[in-house]
Design a protein around this motif. Structure first.
Motif, PDB file in Angstrom:
ATOM      1  N   PRO A   4       0.827  -1.211   0.000  1.00 58.66           N
ATOM      2  CA  PRO A   4       0.000   0.000   0.000  1.00 58.66           C
ATOM      3  C   PRO A   4       0.860   1.259   0.000  1.00 58.66           C
ATOM      4  CG  PRO A   4      -0.145  -1.131   2.106  1.00 58.66           C
ATOM      5  CD  PRO A   4       0.659  -1.988   1.207  1.00 58.66           C
ATOM      6  N   THR A   5       0.371   2.279  -0.679  1.00 55.62           N
ATOM      7  CA  THR A   5       1.071   3.549  -0.734  1.00 55.62           C
ATOM      8  C   THR A   5       0.674   4.408   0.457  1.00 55.62           C
ATOM      9  OG1 THR A   5      -0.656   4.578  -2.059  1.00 55.62           O
ATOM     10  CG2 THR A   5       1.126   3.463  -3.250  1.00 55.62           C
ATOM     11  N   LYS A   6       1.303   5.571   0.565  1.00 52.67           N
ATOM     12  CA  LYS A   6       1.000   6.489   1.666  1.00 52.67           C
ATOM     13  C   LYS A   6      -0.445   6.961   1.584  1.00 52.67           C
ATOM     14  CE  LYS A   6       2.436  10.841   3.663  1.00 52.67           C
ATOM     15  NZ  LYS A   6       3.288  12.013   3.528  1.00 52.67           N
ATOM     16  N   ASP A   7      -0.937   7.182   0.375  1.00 49.10           N
ATOM     17  CA  ASP A   7      -2.323   7.623   0.218  1.00 49.10           C
ATOM     18  C   ASP A   7      -3.316   6.549   0.644  1.00 49.10           C
ATOM     19  OD1 ASP A   7      -1.487  10.063  -0.764  1.00 49.10           O
ATOM     20  OD2 ASP A   7      -1.501   9.379  -2.851  1.00 49.10           O
ATOM     21  N   GLU A   8      -2.952   5.298   0.501  1.00 44.12           N
ATOM     22  CA  GLU A   8      -3.846   4.211   0.909  1.00 44.12           C
ATOM     23  C   GLU A   8      -3.800   3.968   2.417  1.00 44.12           C
ATOM     24  OE1 GLU A   8      -2.243   1.171  -1.553  1.00 44.12           O
ATOM     25  OE2 GLU A   8      -3.694   1.524  -3.157  1.00 44.12           O
ATOM     26  N   LEU A   9      -2.706   4.343   3.066  1.00 39.75           N
ATOM     27  CA  LEU A   9      -2.578   4.102   4.502  1.00 39.75           C
ATOM     28  C   LEU A   9      -3.073   5.260   5.358  1.00 39.75           C
ATOM     29  CD1 LEU A   9       0.865   2.297   4.724  1.00 39.75           C
ATOM     30  CD2 LEU A   9      -1.417   1.321   4.900  1.00 39.75           C
ATOM     31  N   MET A  10      -3.231   6.439   4.793  1.00 37.87           N
ATOM     32  CA  MET A  10      -3.689   7.593   5.575  1.00 37.87           C
ATOM     33  C   MET A  10      -5.079   7.401   6.173  1.00 37.87           C
ATOM     34  SD  MET A  10      -1.348   9.640   6.144  1.00 37.87           S
ATOM     35  CE  MET A  10      -2.283  10.947   6.890  1.00 37.87           C
ATOM     36  N   PRO A  11      -6.063   6.867   5.440  1.00 32.87           N
ATOM     37  CA  PRO A  11      -7.381   6.675   6.063  1.00 32.87           C
ATOM     38  C   PRO A  11      -7.356   5.701   7.238  1.00 32.87           C
ATOM     39  CG  PRO A  11      -7.554   6.519   3.707  1.00 32.87           C
ATOM     40  CD  PRO A  11      -6.109   6.573   4.029  1.00 32.87           C
ATOM     41  N   ILE A  12      -6.528   4.682   7.156  1.00 30.50           N
ATOM     42  CA  ILE A  12      -6.454   3.729   8.260  1.00 30.50           C
ATOM     43  C   ILE A  12      -5.774   4.379   9.465  1.00 30.50           C
ATOM     44  CG2 ILE A  12      -4.313   2.488   7.772  1.00 30.50           C
ATOM     45  CD1 ILE A  12      -7.534   0.741   8.402  1.00 30.50           C
ATOM     46  N   ALA A  13      -4.817   5.267   9.222  1.00 29.97           N
ATOM     47  CA  ALA A  13      -4.182   6.005  10.320  1.00 29.97           C
ATOM     48  C   ALA A  13      -5.178   6.974  10.955  1.00 29.97           C
ATOM     49  CB  ALA A  13      -2.955   6.749   9.807  1.00 29.97           C
ATOM     50  N   TRP A  14      -5.983   7.634  10.136  1.00 29.91           N
ATOM     51  CA  TRP A  14      -7.018   8.525  10.665  1.00 29.91           C
ATOM     52  C   TRP A  14      -8.038   7.742  11.486  1.00 29.91           C
ATOM     53  CZ3 TRP A  14      -7.579  13.556  11.283  1.00 29.91           C
ATOM     54  CH2 TRP A  14      -6.765  14.415  10.559  1.00 29.91           C
ATOM     55  N   THR A  15      -8.401   6.565  11.023  1.00 30.64           N
ATOM     56  CA  THR A  15      -9.359   5.734  11.752  1.00 30.64           C
ATOM     57  C   THR A  15      -8.791   5.326  13.104  1.00 30.64           C
ATOM     58  OG1 THR A  15     -10.190   4.906   9.650  1.00 30.64           O
ATOM     59  CG2 THR A  15     -10.774   3.663  11.610  1.00 30.64           C
ATOM     60  N   ALA A  16      -7.521   4.951  13.140  1.00 27.32           N
ATOM     61  CA  ALA A  16      -6.886   4.595  14.415  1.00 27.32           C
ATOM     62  C   ALA A  16      -6.837   5.800  15.344  1.00 27.32           C
ATOM     63  CB  ALA A  16      -5.489   4.046  14.167  1.00 27.32           C
ATOM     64  N   GLY A  17      -6.555   6.964  14.793  1.00 28.89           N
ATOM     65  CA  GLY A  17      -6.537   8.178  15.600  1.00 28.89           C
ATOM     66  C   GLY A  17      -7.905   8.536  16.156  1.00 28.89           C
ATOM     67  N   ILE A  18      -8.924   8.378  15.341  1.00 23.59           N
ATOM     68  CA  ILE A  18     -10.293   8.653  15.809  1.00 23.59           C
ATOM     69  C   ILE A  18     -10.691   7.679  16.913  1.00 23.59           C
ATOM     70  CG2 ILE A  18     -12.726   8.564  15.109  1.00 23.59           C
ATOM     71  CD1 ILE A  18     -11.785   9.739  12.397  1.00 23.59           C
ATOM     72  N   LEU A  19     -10.344   6.395  16.765  1.00 21.90           N
ATOM     73  CA  LEU A  19     -10.647   5.426  17.817  1.00 21.90           C
ATOM     74  C   LEU A  19      -9.894   5.742  19.103  1.00 21.90           C
ATOM     75  CD1 LEU A  19     -10.813   2.069  15.856  1.00 21.90           C
ATOM     76  CD2 LEU A  19     -12.674   3.219  17.043  1.00 21.90           C
ATOM     77  N   ALA A  20      -8.640   6.205  18.994  1.00 19.14           N
ATOM     78  CA  ALA A  20      -7.883   6.595  20.183  1.00 19.14           C
ATOM     79  C   ALA A  20      -8.513   7.816  20.844  1.00 19.14           C
ATOM     80  CB  ALA A  20      -6.429   6.871  19.809  1.00 19.14           C
ATOM     81  N   ALA A  21      -8.964   8.775  20.035  1.00 19.53           N
ATOM     82  CA  ALA A  21      -9.627   9.957  20.587  1.00 19.53           C
ATOM     83  C   ALA A  21     -10.931   9.578  21.275  1.00 19.53           C
ATOM     84  CB  ALA A  21      -9.883  10.982  19.482  1.00 19.53           C
ATOM     85  N   LEU A  22     -11.678   8.656  20.689  1.00 17.81           N
ATOM     86  CA  LEU A  22     -12.908   8.196  21.331  1.00 17.81           C
ATOM     87  C   LEU A  22     -12.622   7.455  22.635  1.00 17.81           C
ATOM     88  CD1 LEU A  22     -15.006   6.998  18.267  1.00 17.81           C
ATOM     89  CD2 LEU A  22     -15.419   8.987  19.720  1.00 17.81           C
ATOM     90  N   LEU A  57      -7.802  -3.934  -0.136  1.00  9.76           N
ATOM     91  CA  LEU A  57      -6.712  -3.273  -0.862  1.00  9.76           C
ATOM     92  C   LEU A  57      -6.560  -3.826  -2.274  1.00  9.76           C
ATOM     93  CD1 LEU A  57      -3.861  -2.814   1.750  1.00  9.76           C
ATOM     94  CD2 LEU A  57      -5.126  -1.037   0.561  1.00  9.76           C
ATOM     95  N   ASN A  58      -7.025  -5.043  -2.499  1.00  7.58           N
ATOM     96  CA  ASN A  58      -6.905  -5.653  -3.821  1.00  7.58           C
ATOM     97  C   ASN A  58      -7.945  -5.143  -4.808  1.00  7.58           C
ATOM     98  OD1 ASN A  58      -4.733  -7.252  -3.035  1.00  7.58           O
ATOM     99  ND2 ASN A  58      -6.116  -8.776  -2.172  1.00  7.58           N
ATOM    100  N   PHE A  59      -8.950  -4.431  -4.324  1.00 12.76           N
ATOM    101  CA  PHE A  59     -10.008  -3.922  -5.188  1.00 12.76           C
ATOM    102  C   PHE A  59      -9.834  -2.422  -5.386  1.00 12.76           C
ATOM    103  CE2 PHE A  59     -11.733  -7.632  -2.965  1.00 12.76           C
ATOM    104  CZ  PHE A  59     -12.067  -8.411  -4.065  1.00 12.76           C
TER     105      PHE A  59
END
Length: 99
Positions: A4-22, A57-59
Motif C-alpha cells: 500500500p502507498t502512503k495515500d492508501e494508509l492515511m485513512p487507516i491512520a485517521w481511523t486509528a486516531g479517531i478510535l484513540a480519541a474516542l 486493498l486488492n479492489f
C-alpha cells in the motif's frame, strides 16, 4: 501483492486516531479504566477494521469506501475464521498470539 502507498494508509491512520480519541473521551466521560478503553479501541481496530481493509486493498475503491466495505467484510470473515479455528482444535477462549 502490491504494497500500500502512503495515500492508501492515511485513512487507516485517521481511523486509528479517531478510535484513540474516542477512547480518551470515554476515559474522561465514564468510570472505565484507561486500559479497558484502549483495549476496546484496539480490539475494534484489529478485529473490525484492519482485516477487511487489508482484503479490500486488492479492489479499486476509494480509501473511505475501503474502510466502510472492509468493516462489513470483517464482520463476515472474522467470526467464520474463529468458528472454523475452534472446529479444527484451536480453542478461541485462549489468547492467540501471532509471532
Amino acid at each position: 501483492m502490491k504494497l500500500p502507498t502512503k495515500d492508501e494508509l492515511m485513512p487507516i491512520a485517521w481511523t486509528a486516531g479517531i478510535l484513540a480519541a474516542l477512547a480518551i473521551i470515554g476515559i474522561i466521560m465514564t468510570d472505565t479504566s484507561a486500559t479497558g478503553m484502549f483495549s476496546l479501541a484496539f480490539a475494534i481496530f484489529a478485529y473490525l477494521i484492519l482485516p477487511g481493509y487489508a482484503i479490500m486493498l486488492n479492489f479499486h475503491f476509494d480509501a473511505l469506501e475501503r474502510i466502510i466495505i472492509g468493516m462489513i467484510v470483517s464482520s463476515a470473515i472474522v467470526p467464520a475464521i474463529l468458528y472454523s479455528a475452534n472446529l479444527f482444535g484451536m480453542p478461541v477462549s485462549r489468547p492467540i498470539v501471532l509471532a
